[in-house]
Design a protein around this motif. Structure first.
Motif, PDB file in Angstrom:
ATOM      1  N   LYS A  43       0.833  -1.206   0.000  1.00 50.71           N
ATOM      2  CA  LYS A  43       0.000   0.000   0.000  1.00 50.71           C
ATOM      3  C   LYS A  43       0.866   1.253   0.000  1.00 50.71           C
ATOM      4  CE  LYS A  43      -2.470  -0.998   3.675  1.00 50.71           C
ATOM      5  NZ  LYS A  43      -3.545  -0.959   4.702  1.00 50.71           N
ATOM      6  N   PHE A  44       1.914   1.239   0.798  1.00 45.75           N
ATOM      7  CA  PHE A  44       2.790   2.411   0.879  1.00 45.75           C
ATOM      8  C   PHE A  44       3.653   2.551  -0.369  1.00 45.75           C
ATOM      9  CE2 PHE A  44       1.692   1.359   5.209  1.00 45.75           C
ATOM     10  CZ  PHE A  44       1.357   2.596   5.727  1.00 45.75           C
ATOM     11  N   ALA A  45       4.026   1.426  -0.962  1.00 44.94           N
ATOM     12  CA  ALA A  45       4.779   1.507  -2.216  1.00 44.94           C
ATOM     13  C   ALA A  45       3.957   2.218  -3.286  1.00 44.94           C
ATOM     14  CB  ALA A  45       5.170   0.102  -2.684  1.00 44.94           C
ATOM     15  N   VAL A  46       2.668   1.941  -3.317  1.00 45.24           N
ATOM     16  CA  VAL A  46       1.787   2.562  -4.308  1.00 45.24           C
ATOM     17  C   VAL A  46       1.563   4.036  -4.000  1.00 45.24           C
ATOM     18  CG1 VAL A  46      -0.560   2.581  -5.236  1.00 45.24           C
ATOM     19  CG2 VAL A  46       0.616   0.405  -4.888  1.00 45.24           C
ATOM     20  N   ALA A  75       5.267  10.920  -4.959  1.00 42.00           N
ATOM     21  CA  ALA A  75       6.580  11.352  -5.425  1.00 42.00           C
ATOM     22  C   ALA A  75       6.564  11.722  -6.903  1.00 42.00           C
ATOM     23  CB  ALA A  75       7.608  10.240  -5.175  1.00 42.00           C
ATOM     24  N   THR A  76       5.935  10.914  -7.732  1.00 42.44           N
ATOM     25  CA  THR A  76       5.929  11.210  -9.172  1.00 42.44           C
ATOM     26  C   THR A  76       5.084  12.453  -9.468  1.00 42.44           C
ATOM     27  OG1 THR A  76       4.143   9.570  -9.431  1.00 42.44           O
ATOM     28  CG2 THR A  76       6.383   8.850  -9.914  1.00 42.44           C
ATOM     29  N   ALA A  77       3.970  12.621  -8.753  1.00 41.80           N
ATOM     30  CA  ALA A  77       3.164  13.826  -8.947  1.00 41.80           C
ATOM     31  C   ALA A  77       3.943  15.062  -8.516  1.00 41.80           C
ATOM     32  CB  ALA A  77       1.862  13.723  -8.156  1.00 41.80           C
ATOM     33  N   PHE A  78       4.686  14.960  -7.431  1.00 45.38           N
ATOM     34  CA  PHE A  78       5.471  16.100  -6.959  1.00 45.38           C
ATOM     35  C   PHE A  78       6.551  16.482  -7.967  1.00 45.38           C
ATOM     36  CE2 PHE A  78       9.187  17.813  -4.740  1.00 45.38           C
ATOM     37  CZ  PHE A  78       8.626  18.961  -4.190  1.00 45.38           C
ATOM     38  N   LEU A  79       7.220  15.490  -8.548  1.00 45.70           N
ATOM     39  CA  LEU A  79       8.258  15.789  -9.537  1.00 45.70           C
ATOM     40  C   LEU A  79       7.683  16.495 -10.757  1.00 45.70           C
ATOM     41  CD1 LEU A  79      10.413  12.530  -9.330  1.00 45.70           C
ATOM     42  CD2 LEU A  79      10.939  14.798  -8.400  1.00 45.70           C
ATOM     43  N   LEU A  80       6.480  16.128 -11.149  1.00 45.67           N
ATOM     44  CA  LEU A  80       5.829  16.827 -12.253  1.00 45.67           C
ATOM     45  C   LEU A  80       5.411  18.236 -11.846  1.00 45.67           C
ATOM     46  CD1 LEU A  80       3.669  13.936 -13.740  1.00 45.67           C
ATOM     47  CD2 LEU A  80       5.672  14.998 -14.780  1.00 45.67           C
ATOM     48  N   LEU A  81       5.015  18.397 -10.577  1.00 45.82           N
ATOM     49  CA  LEU A  81       4.646  19.724 -10.094  1.00 45.82           C
ATOM     50  C   LEU A  81       5.842  20.671 -10.094  1.00 45.82           C
ATOM     51  CD1 LEU A  81       2.240  18.921  -7.126  1.00 45.82           C
ATOM     52  CD2 LEU A  81       1.669  20.062  -9.280  1.00 45.82           C
ATOM     53  N   ILE A  87       3.886   8.972 -13.990  1.00 47.43           N
ATOM     54  CA  ILE A  87       2.721   8.945 -13.124  1.00 47.43           C
ATOM     55  C   ILE A  87       2.050   7.575 -13.152  1.00 47.43           C
ATOM     56  CG2 ILE A  87       0.810   9.599 -14.641  1.00 47.43           C
ATOM     57  CD1 ILE A  87       1.657  11.258 -11.278  1.00 47.43           C
ATOM     58  N   PHE A  88       2.376   6.762 -14.157  1.00 43.54           N
ATOM     59  CA  PHE A  88       1.778   5.432 -14.258  1.00 43.54           C
ATOM     60  C   PHE A  88       2.560   4.383 -13.463  1.00 43.54           C
ATOM     61  CE2 PHE A  88       0.394   7.595 -18.178  1.00 43.54           C
ATOM     62  CZ  PHE A  88      -0.973   7.491 -18.002  1.00 43.54           C
ATOM     63  N   ALA A  89       3.637   4.802 -12.801  1.00 46.10           N
ATOM     64  CA  ALA A  89       4.422   3.850 -12.009  1.00 46.10           C
ATOM     65  C   ALA A  89       3.594   3.286 -10.859  1.00 46.10           C
ATOM     66  CB  ALA A  89       5.691   4.528 -11.484  1.00 46.10           C
ATOM     67  N   ALA A  90       2.869   4.156 -10.156  1.00 44.67           N
ATOM     68  CA  ALA A  90       2.055   3.687  -9.024  1.00 44.67           C
ATOM     69  C   ALA A  90       0.945   2.735  -9.477  1.00 44.67           C
ATOM     70  CB  ALA A  90       1.467   4.888  -8.268  1.00 44.67           C
ATOM     71  N   VAL A 148      -1.682  18.511  -8.565  1.00 44.10           N
ATOM     72  CA  VAL A 148      -1.722  18.817  -7.133  1.00 44.10           C
ATOM     73  C   VAL A 148      -2.682  17.855  -6.438  1.00 44.10           C
ATOM     74  CG1 VAL A 148      -2.355  20.525  -5.394  1.00 44.10           C
ATOM     75  CG2 VAL A 148      -1.129  21.247  -7.424  1.00 44.10           C
ATOM     76  N   GLY A 149      -3.828  17.596  -7.073  1.00 39.98           N
ATOM     77  CA  GLY A 149      -4.789  16.663  -6.496  1.00 39.98           C
ATOM     78  C   GLY A 149      -4.241  15.254  -6.378  1.00 39.98           C
ATOM     79  N   LEU A 150      -3.491  14.811  -7.378  1.00 37.06           N
ATOM     80  CA  LEU A 150      -2.880  13.479  -7.299  1.00 37.06           C
ATOM     81  C   LEU A 150      -1.838  13.418  -6.186  1.00 37.06           C
ATOM     82  CD1 LEU A 150      -2.368  12.364 -11.014  1.00 37.06           C
ATOM     83  CD2 LEU A 150      -4.247  11.821  -9.453  1.00 37.06           C
TER      84      LEU A 150
END
Length: 212
Positions: free
Chosen positions: A62-65, A71-77, A94-97, A163-165
């Motif tokens: 669960k935490f890995a997801v 993290a990926t959303a933040f990097l895009l932000l 963003i599709f990693a999770a 931001v929502g993600l």
């Protein structure tokens, strides 16, 4: 000043000048995580068997997801705060999770008898999931939108969705510490609902708040 002139001037800023929005975004992300964590601890707290659950792959999954999503959303932000920063952004990250979650769900389907799939997906706490993931993500959403306003995004609706993600990933991370349902099938069925709800709110808010 015309929009294209403003974009040119902002894009031409020195690295020292351009670090300020990124720094504010980083501080905002840290503050939002602290607030979401405080909300979880002061309301429901971690599940009673937290220490034992950490030793199981379903709980850790669960935490890995959720952390991968945040993290990926933040990097895009970090790209979104600058003019046209999202034009060549690696959106595939963003599709990693979802990929991790789908892989875990496939393993779960292989391990569990088909007769138990429905029970595992429904779980025992789905209504808490639908309520608490968005609830724990509200502070990260609000703070993230504020931080993005300090930059100069040219894709307000998309940036708001990101931001929502991010907020959804943070909210889901802290909810996961309380959630007694660890099956990847449960996570696949319910966690995305709360996360995407925050993404939708972020997109709508971004369209209004992040426009120049």
């Amino acid at each position: 000043m015309k929009t294209d002139q403003l974009i040119s001037r902002l894009a031409a800023d020195t690295p020292a000048q351009r670090s300020s929005p990124a720094l504010r975004l980083g501080l905002a992300a840290a503050a939002s995580c602290l607030l979401a964590g405080a909300a979880m601890m002061l309301s429901f707290g971690p599940r009673p068997d937290f220490a034992a659950a950490v030793a199981t792959w379903r709980f850790d999954m669960k935490f890995a997801v959720t952390l991968t999503l945040a993290a990926t959303a933040f990097l895009l932000l970090r790209r979104a705060i600058y003019p046209e920063g999202l034009e060549q952004a690696p959106f595939w990250t963003i599709f990693a999770a979802p990929a991790i979650l789908l892989a875990a769900a496939a393993v779960e389907l292989a391990l569990l008898p088909a007769s138990t799939w429905g029970v595992a997906a429904v779980g025992t706490n789905w209504w808490h999931c639908l309520a608490l993931v968005p609830a724990f993500g509200l502070a990260p959403l609000a703070i993230g939108l504020w931080a993005l306003r300090q930059g100069a995004t040219t894709r307000p609706m998309l940036s708001g969705f990101l931001v929502g993600l991010f907020a959804g990933g943070v909210g889901a991370t802290f909810y996961a510490a309380n959630c007694p349902d660890d099956s990847p099938l449960f996570v696949l069925a319910w966690y995305p609902v709360g996360i995407l709800a925050l993404g939708l709110v972020g997109a709508l808010a971004g369209r209004r708040m992040l426009r120049w």
